[in-house]
Design a protein around this motif. Structure first.
Motif, PDB file in Angstrom:
ATOM      1  N   GLN A 119       5.980  55.538  41.726  1.00 25.14           N
ATOM      2  CA  GLN A 119       6.533  55.924  43.015  1.00 25.14           C
ATOM      3  C   GLN A 119       7.034  57.362  42.965  1.00 25.14           C
ATOM      4  N   VAL A 170       0.699  58.965  42.514  1.00 22.95           N
ATOM      5  CA  VAL A 170       2.097  58.930  42.930  1.00 22.95           C
ATOM      6  C   VAL A 170       2.139  58.466  44.378  1.00 22.95           C
ATOM      7  N   SER A 171       2.779  57.334  44.602  1.00 21.09           N
ATOM      8  CA  SER A 171       2.867  56.774  45.953  1.00 21.09           C
ATOM      9  C   SER A 171       4.139  57.263  46.647  1.00 21.09           C
ATOM     10  N   SER A 172       4.035  57.396  47.952  1.00 22.99           N
ATOM     11  CA  SER A 172       5.184  57.900  48.725  1.00 22.99           C
ATOM     12  C   SER A 172       6.077  56.775  49.193  1.00 22.99           C
ATOM     13  N   PRO A 201       3.852  62.908  45.641  1.00 22.25           N
ATOM     14  CA  PRO A 201       2.488  62.458  45.985  1.00 22.25           C
ATOM     15  C   PRO A 201       1.437  63.541  45.736  1.00 22.25           C
TER      16      PRO A 201
END
Length: 124
Positions: free
Chosen positions: A13, A122-124, A88
């Protein structure tokens, strides 16, 4: 001939951390400068960071300065990329590269050997 194998990528994350490793084999690791590059879909490969043979000199892209740290352990033939405060826009395939030389090098064409890459998402 030098063989490079990256590991440590994954899904994290935003705000999280990952540590990439690049294990080298084939020649005297301590004689080589190392670099990390990344490539996002549809974009060119871009420089991330580099470290000289001794670890005493490093250089970072502005986009990662203060968040990423490169280091090396010549006894283990391994270079590391500690990535903190991930965003991200850090999402990419990360590659390590090696070249013989005493300096630090930021252009892909300056490197002789490349690993296969490890995906960082990388997730927002």
């Amino acid at each position: 001939q030098v063989q490079l194998v990256e590991s440590g990528g994954g899904l994290v994350q935003a705000g999280g951390s990952l540590r990439l490793s690049c294990a080298a084999s084939g020649r005297t690791f301590s004689s080589y400068a190392m670099g990390w590059f990344r490539q996002a879909p549809g974009k060119e490969r871009e420089f991330v960071t580099t470290i000289n043979w001794s670890g005493g000199s490093t250089y970072y892209a502005d986009s990662v300065k203060g968040r990423f740290t490169i280091s090396r352990d010549n006894a283990k033939n391994t270079v590391y990329l500690q990535m903190n405060s991930l965003k991200p826009e850090d999402t990419a395939v990360y590659y390590c590269a090696v070249r013989y030389g005493s300096g630090t090098y930021s252009r892909p064409q300056e490197y002789d050997y490349w690993g296969q890459g490890t995906q960082v998402t990388v997730s927002s």
